[in-house]
Scaffold this motif. Sequence first.
Motif, PDB file in Angstrom:
ATOM      1  N   SER A  12      43.325  52.082  67.794  1.00 24.11           N
ATOM      2  CA  SER A  12      43.206  51.023  66.588  1.00 24.11           C
ATOM      3  C   SER A  12      41.985  50.709  65.971  1.00 24.11           C
ATOM      4  CB  SER A  12      44.378  49.995  66.941  1.00 24.11           C
ATOM      5  OG  SER A  12      45.624  50.324  67.232  1.00 24.11           O
ATOM      6  N   ARG A  13      40.821  50.656  66.689  1.00 26.61           N
ATOM      7  CA  ARG A  13      39.872  50.236  66.351  1.00 26.61           C
ATOM      8  C   ARG A  13      38.821  51.177  65.380  1.00 26.61           C
ATOM      9  NH1 ARG A  13      38.937  45.633  70.131  1.00 26.61           N
ATOM     10  NH2 ARG A  13      40.975  45.644  71.473  1.00 26.61           N
TER      11      ARG A  13
ATOM     12  N   ASP B 185      46.596  48.603  70.192  1.00 33.26           N
ATOM     13  CA  ASP B 185      45.306  49.303  70.533  1.00 33.26           C
ATOM     14  C   ASP B 185      45.730  49.851  71.760  1.00 33.26           C
ATOM     15  OD1 ASP B 185      42.812  50.218  70.476  1.00 33.26           O
ATOM     16  OD2 ASP B 185      42.157  48.727  71.579  1.00 33.26           O
TER      17      ASP B 185
ATOM     18  N   TYR C  34      35.862  52.814  69.841  1.00 33.63           N
ATOM     19  CA  TYR C  34      35.743  52.456  71.092  1.00 33.63           C
ATOM     20  C   TYR C  34      34.245  52.184  71.529  1.00 33.63           C
ATOM     21  CZ  TYR C  34      35.444  53.338  76.452  1.00 33.63           C
ATOM     22  OH  TYR C  34      35.366  53.098  77.720  1.00 33.63           O
TER      23      TYR C  34
ATOM     24  N   GLY D  75      45.941  45.017  73.492  1.00 34.55           N
ATOM     25  CA  GLY D  75      46.503  45.108  72.157  1.00 34.55           C
ATOM     26  C   GLY D  75      47.238  44.063  71.692  1.00 34.55           C
TER      27      GLY D  75
ATOM     28  N   PRO E 210      38.621  57.357  66.801  1.00 39.05           N
ATOM     29  CA  PRO E 210      38.705  56.276  67.920  1.00 39.05           C
ATOM     30  C   PRO E 210      37.383  56.311  68.775  1.00 39.05           C
ATOM     31  CG  PRO E 210      40.660  57.614  67.746  1.00 39.05           C
ATOM     32  CD  PRO E 210      39.824  58.310  66.740  1.00 39.05           C
TER      33      PRO E 210
ATOM     34  N   ALA F 140      41.102  52.948  72.586  1.00 39.19           N
ATOM     35  CA  ALA F 140      40.460  52.077  71.212  1.00 39.19           C
ATOM     36  C   ALA F 140      41.136  52.665  70.069  1.00 39.19           C
ATOM     37  CB  ALA F 140      39.198  52.114  71.354  1.00 39.19           C
TER      38      ALA F 140
ATOM     39  N   TRP G 103      43.578  43.709  69.740  1.00 42.88           N
ATOM     40  CA  TRP G 103      43.766  44.383  68.458  1.00 42.88           C
ATOM     41  C   TRP G 103      45.036  44.905  68.441  1.00 42.88           C
ATOM     42  CZ3 TRP G 103      39.139  45.837  65.562  1.00 42.88           C
ATOM     43  CH2 TRP G 103      39.398  46.507  64.068  1.00 42.88           C
TER      44      TRP G 103
END
Length: 301
Positions: free
Chosen positions: A86-87, A80, A97, A45, A93, A84, A77
Amino acid sequence: MGRCSVGYVLLQSITLLAMGSLATAKDSPPKLELQDGDRVVFLGGTFIEREGQFGYLETALTTAWPDRKVTFRNLGWSGDTVWAESRGIFDPPQVGYQRMIELITLLKPTLVVMGYGQNESFAGEAGVGKFVAQYEKLCNDVQATGARLAFMTPHKWERPKSPLPDASRQNGTLAIYAAAVRDLAARRSAPVIDLFELPKPTANLTENGLHFGPFGYSQLVTAIQIQQGWPRLSPSDEKGELIRQKVVEKNMQFFHRWRPQNITYLTGFRKHEQGNNAVEIAQFDPIVARIEGEISELNSK
């Protein structure tokens, strides 16, 4: 007490001390050491992403073994989690991921250093089980690449200056998540950088109680070097700073490579508009390689 009794007690004491030393050695996690040819991926993160901006940890690892050729890719990120979260960008998510795992696979790492637990700790003690279960899945998915694993525990938060709230109140919960990461590392016989147990500094190292700036990272990494027993440059050696500046430059170019600002138009749901420009993303590769060559040259002097 007779001579024999004294000798027996002394023998018992020596035996107990030896057993204690053996137990300590057995219980201590292995130290993180890089091998020649390693391709290291940092994953996590905010702590990991901001490390890429300042480069102190990567520089410490680079200069610890100047005779070993090693490359680094920072996939941190901010905000995060092991899910995942935030991704996803405009996707769920789970899609983020999967993209993350595909990118890691593409990079062909030999070592993945993972730092999670900070954001997940907001779920409290009740969330530890889910955190560990998902972390185990992430480890399994990453190890499918054949890479070794290393872990970083979450770090303590600090009490910043007023009027910011006291972030250190979260440390009791963070301690539980740090212990969970240590246990996970032990089950996998993997190295762990224990940020939570680093010595308490005399001054605050964070900018807001949570996040480190350049000074904070520099001080923290010095403590990590001591904890891990890494060879260190002399504090007066300018080579380390020159390398760090190159590391930061390289990380910036790689950041644009894997997270271009207009990613939605290049590879996202609007790629039908400008997706033809995605071919330019790969043009960052020779730039990154050139800077890595300059880092290697500086490091070998």
